[in-house]
Write an enzyme that holds these catalytic residues in place. Sequence first.
Site, PDB file in Angstrom:
ATOM      1  N   LYS A 179      20.071  73.639  32.251  1.00  0.00           N
ATOM      2  CA  LYS A 179      19.084  72.766  32.014  1.00  0.00           C
ATOM      3  C   LYS A 179      19.682  71.187  32.340  1.00  0.00           C
ATOM      4  O   LYS A 179      20.354  70.628  31.660  1.00  0.00           O
ATOM      5  CB  LYS A 179      18.586  72.941  30.584  1.00  0.00           C
ATOM      6  CG  LYS A 179      17.535  72.034  30.178  1.00  0.00           C
ATOM      7  CD  LYS A 179      16.901  72.077  28.692  1.00  0.00           C
ATOM      8  CE  LYS A 179      15.960  71.275  28.450  1.00  0.00           C
ATOM      9  NZ  LYS A 179      15.372  71.630  27.057  1.00  0.00           N
TER      10      LYS A 179
ATOM     11  N   LYS B  46      19.319  62.417  26.655  1.00  0.00           N
ATOM     12  CA  LYS B  46      19.664  63.671  26.346  1.00  0.00           C
ATOM     13  C   LYS B  46      21.049  63.881  27.328  1.00  0.00           C
ATOM     14  O   LYS B  46      21.431  65.138  27.466  1.00  0.00           O
ATOM     15  CB  LYS B  46      18.702  64.712  26.309  1.00  0.00           C
ATOM     16  CG  LYS B  46      17.668  64.515  25.571  1.00  0.00           C
ATOM     17  CD  LYS B  46      16.605  65.825  25.510  1.00  0.00           C
ATOM     18  CE  LYS B  46      15.759  65.615  24.338  1.00  0.00           C
ATOM     19  NZ  LYS B  46      14.822  66.804  24.251  1.00  0.00           N
TER      20      LYS B  46
ATOM     21  N   LYS C 264      16.256  74.864  35.078  1.00  0.00           N
ATOM     22  CA  LYS C 264      15.210  74.174  34.769  1.00  0.00           C
ATOM     23  C   LYS C 264      15.594  72.334  34.955  1.00  0.00           C
ATOM     24  O   LYS C 264      16.611  72.092  34.527  1.00  0.00           O
ATOM     25  CB  LYS C 264      15.013  74.242  33.114  1.00  0.00           C
ATOM     26  CG  LYS C 264      13.765  73.379  32.496  1.00  0.00           C
ATOM     27  CD  LYS C 264      13.846  73.557  31.209  1.00  0.00           C
ATOM     28  CE  LYS C 264      12.759  72.596  30.710  1.00  0.00           C
ATOM     29  NZ  LYS C 264      13.056  72.397  29.222  1.00  0.00           N
TER      30      LYS C 264
ATOM     31  N   TYR D 223       3.140  76.219  34.246  1.00  0.00           N
ATOM     32  CA  TYR D 223       1.693  76.103  33.732  1.00  0.00           C
ATOM     33  C   TYR D 223       0.712  76.172  34.577  1.00  0.00           C
ATOM     34  O   TYR D 223      -0.483  76.172  34.181  1.00  0.00           O
ATOM     35  CB  TYR D 223       1.888  74.536  33.339  1.00  0.00           C
ATOM     36  CG  TYR D 223       2.648  73.989  32.630  1.00  0.00           C
ATOM     37  CD1 TYR D 223       2.736  74.435  31.202  1.00  0.00           C
ATOM     38  CD2 TYR D 223       3.960  73.222  33.016  1.00  0.00           C
ATOM     39  CE1 TYR D 223       3.758  73.985  30.246  1.00  0.00           C
ATOM     40  CE2 TYR D 223       5.054  73.308  31.850  1.00  0.00           C
ATOM     41  CZ  TYR D 223       4.893  73.523  30.607  1.00  0.00           C
ATOM     42  OH  TYR D 223       5.979  73.089  29.845  1.00  0.00           O
TER      43      TYR D 223
HETATM   44  C1  PBG Z   1      12.847  71.108  24.272  1.00  0.00           C
HETATM   45  C2  PBG Z   1      12.447  71.548  25.602  1.00  0.00           C
HETATM   46  C3  PBG Z   1      12.007  70.481  26.440  1.00  0.00           C
HETATM   47  C4  PBG Z   1      11.311  71.314  27.558  1.00  0.00           C
HETATM   48  C5  PBG Z   1      11.356  72.723  27.267  1.00  0.00           C
HETATM   49  N1  PBG Z   1      11.980  72.874  26.033  1.00  0.00           N
HETATM   50  C6  PBG Z   1      12.107  69.240  26.630  1.00  0.00           C
HETATM   51  C7  PBG Z   1      13.349  68.426  26.348  1.00  0.00           C
HETATM   52  O1  PBG Z   1      14.333  69.045  26.716  1.00  0.00           O
HETATM   53  O2  PBG Z   1      13.369  67.276  26.458  1.00  0.00           O
HETATM   54  C8  PBG Z   1      10.593  70.680  28.658  1.00  0.00           C
HETATM   55  C9  PBG Z   1       9.643  71.667  29.342  1.00  0.00           C
HETATM   56  C10 PBG Z   1       8.755  71.096  30.329  1.00  0.00           C
HETATM   57  O3  PBG Z   1       8.811  69.697  30.872  1.00  0.00           O
HETATM   58  O4  PBG Z   1       7.749  71.566  30.877  1.00  0.00           O
HETATM   59  N2  PBG Z   1      14.407  71.114  23.989  1.00  0.00           N
END
Ligand code: PBG
Length: 327
Positions: A198, A220, A251, A316
């Site tokens: 991620k 983050k 992701k 989505y």
């Molecule tokens: C929470 C989380 C996030 C997403 C999924 N779970 C946001 C982030 O990490 O700030 C993002 C999903 C998206 O943008 O469709 N930890």
Amino acid sequence: MIEGMLSRPRRNRKSAAMRGLVQENHLGSQDLMYPLFVMDGSGKKEEIPSMPGIHRFSIDLMLKEMESCMNLGLKAFILFPAVEDSLKDKVASYSYDKGNFYLKALRKAKENFPEVVIATDVAMDPYSSDGHDGVVENGEILNDKSLPILARMTLAQAETGVDIIGPSDMMDGRVSYIREELDDQGFESVSIMSYTAKYASAFYGPFRDALESAPKFGDKKTYQMNPANKREAILEAEMDESEGADILMVKPAMAYMDVIHSLREESNLPIAAYNVSGEYAMVKAAAEKGWIEEKKVVPEILLGFKRAGADIILTYFAKQMAEYWQK
Ligand code: PBG
């Protein structure tokens, strides 16, 4: 005749039927997981301005939405909670509060539709007054202090009967920590879909609008990955696999197709690609302006994830694709 030109790849493209025979990758509703945003209350449905066509639903309307998706052939959902600010605190205690509407939504979803796959999100950010995925002290996001909270959240979610727990927090060691906790409590059949690679991405903007979960300070980058790195994704994958993950996720997806491909090559576990909110918003915005043909662009993008090696696509666009297929 052109001397020496014996191979003509165009022969395999001469008709739709011929192209069908040689098609290497296929996309169907069984590959898709549809994210749904849930909020407290009843009879509420609010569109997310930066995600046209995507809404926050109260539980009753979420169940209706699930039903209409199921009638279109969708069989997997991942739920995210939009929590009121007043319920947020430094240690995300609402995440395992017995009265938590998200836990109720998960339970109702499984009760009403036992045959579908329900996945959850495990991270502190939707419940944290700091808007971070872990515990914050003196401006630092603490790894080991976050693990017991994530585990508590996980157990509260597992008790609702869900199929898949989705840790999206990127704390080190969280997969084994929550796996052991689940197994200790008799939840050995609950799966873990780990957000393995991620990235610290600007493509999550619309999602944070949807949940009002943007970090209150900083970014983050001390826990989510640097977009410049690929070997590190493989390292994360090896760790998650050895820690007992059932599914590995990459992701975002569109700018990270090479990472999807690498994980496919490195692991025999199923790979999931999360086609995130910003990727959705870009397509919607361009289509709204008439600059791209959405109906053709969307399957092209999703097929790209399959070609790169993804088994599961979180998108989505899932409902919209299922509608296209019905017509
Ligand atoms: C929470 C989380 C996030 C997403 C999924 N779970 C946001 C982030 O990490 O700030 C993002 C999903 C998206 O943008 O469709 N930890």
